[in-house]
Design an enzyme around this catalytic site. Structure first.
Site, short mmCIF file in Angstrom:
data_model
loop_
_atom_site.label_atom_id
_atom_site.label_comp_id
_atom_site.label_asym_id
_atom_site.label_seq_id
_atom_site.Cartn_x
_atom_site.Cartn_y
_atom_site.Cartn_z
N HIS A 153 49.14 25.62 48.95
CA HIS A 153 48.59 24.97 50.15
C HIS A 153 47.10 24.70 49.97
O HIS A 153 46.62 23.59 50.19
CB HIS A 153 48.87 25.88 51.35
CG HIS A 153 48.30 25.42 52.65
ND1 HIS A 153 49.05 24.83 53.64
CD2 HIS A 153 47.03 25.47 53.15
CE1 HIS A 153 48.28 24.54 54.67
NE2 HIS A 153 47.04 24.92 54.40
N HIS A 163 46.25 18.81 56.91
CA HIS A 163 47.47 19.40 57.45
C HIS A 163 48.40 18.34 58.01
O HIS A 163 47.95 17.37 58.62
CB HIS A 163 47.11 20.41 58.56
CG HIS A 163 46.41 21.62 58.02
ND1 HIS A 163 45.30 22.15 58.60
CD2 HIS A 163 46.67 22.37 56.93
CE1 HIS A 163 44.91 23.20 57.89
NE2 HIS A 163 45.72 23.35 56.88
ZN LIG Z 1 45.29 24.57 55.33
#
Ligand SMILES: [Zn+2]
Length: 259
Positions: A153, A163
């Site tokens: 991530h 995101h």
């Molecule tokens: Zn993040």
């Protein structure tokens, strides 16, 4: 007043009983695991939990310029990195290799490159979005960030991705329950253009979980629509669309060959 005292005592017992039942429920433990992984990303000094505020915020809005990591003459997109000594490198390297095996991005140990990712054991899990110039810190706190999915991530942030729940079309796919979001965290839900003409992806490793930034632990802030039961917030592996987006942003084309 004795009656009142007993009533108060009884109420106290009842609430602790409720807490006990809650602690032994599977939902408590699943929430707990989520909290362990996701709340560690949250820090007041950072935008959207784990993104460092920088001048070059979005690789997608600055195609062809400095925010993207450049292609080397060989055609690979080489992203130099250094890792602080505190770490056992294998989990970080396996996350890097997994991204490389599906894209034309190659994380290479830094020799003398000016721009590079400096992976350090700082507070929380965080990264700049895209190339920001010079040594850019990617924080992986030993206390909660050394997890394969979380590392992927953060690496995706460093490649330029925001995101998933902040996409311009997100209101068609999720309902943001503002009532459960403290005002100070509202900026984490600001919309940004990160779509790259790909479909909204609940399964993206860049999607936050349903209780992210909640005013109170366990309350839901992101609810999929129309089906609220769709699962979101996975931190296992890049989704099909995550891979597709890297290959589009970096124009990997024919270069994608398994390592
Ligand atoms: Zn993040």
């Amino acid at each position: 007043w004795l009656n009142m005292f007993f009533f108060f005592f009884f109420f106290l017992q009842l609430s602790s009983l409720r807490r006990l039942v809650w602690i032994y429920s599977p939902k408590f433990w699943s929430e707990m695991i989520l909290t362990l992984f996701y709340d560690s990303e949250i820090s007041d000094t950072l935008l959207e939990g784990d993104m460092v505020i920088s001048a070059s915020k979005n690789a997608l809005s600055c195609l062809n310029d400095y925010c993207r990591w450049p292609k080397s003459p060989s055609g690979w997109v080489e992203v130099p990195y250094s890792i602080a000594n505190d770490f056992c490198e294998s989990v970080i390297e396996s996350a890097m290799k997994s991204i490389a095996s599906k894209t034309c991005v190659r994380f290479v140990p830094r020799t003398n490159q000016v721009d590079y990712i400096s992976i350090e054991n700082l507070a929380g899990c965080s990264s700049s979005v895209g190339r920001s110039g010079g040594a850019q810190q990617l924080s992986l706190s030993m206390d909660g960030c050394i997890n394969y999915g979380i590392i992927e991530h953060e690496l995706l942030h460093s490649l330029g991705f925001h995101h998933e729940h902040t996409r311009t079309d997100r209101d068609k796919y999720i309902w943001i329950n503002w009532q459960n979001i403290p005002e100070a965290s509202a900026n984490n839900f600001q919309i940004k253009d990160t779509n790259l003409n790909t479909p909204y992806d609940y399964n993206s490793i860049m999607h936050y979980g349903r209780t992210a930034f909640a005013i109170q632990s366990g309350l839901e802030t992101i609810i999929p629509i129309p089906n609220p039961l769709v699962s979101i917030g996975q931190r296992q592996e890049l989704s099909y669309t995550d891979i597709q987006r890297i290959n589009m942003l970096y124009e990997c084309g024919e270069l994608i060959t398994p390592m």
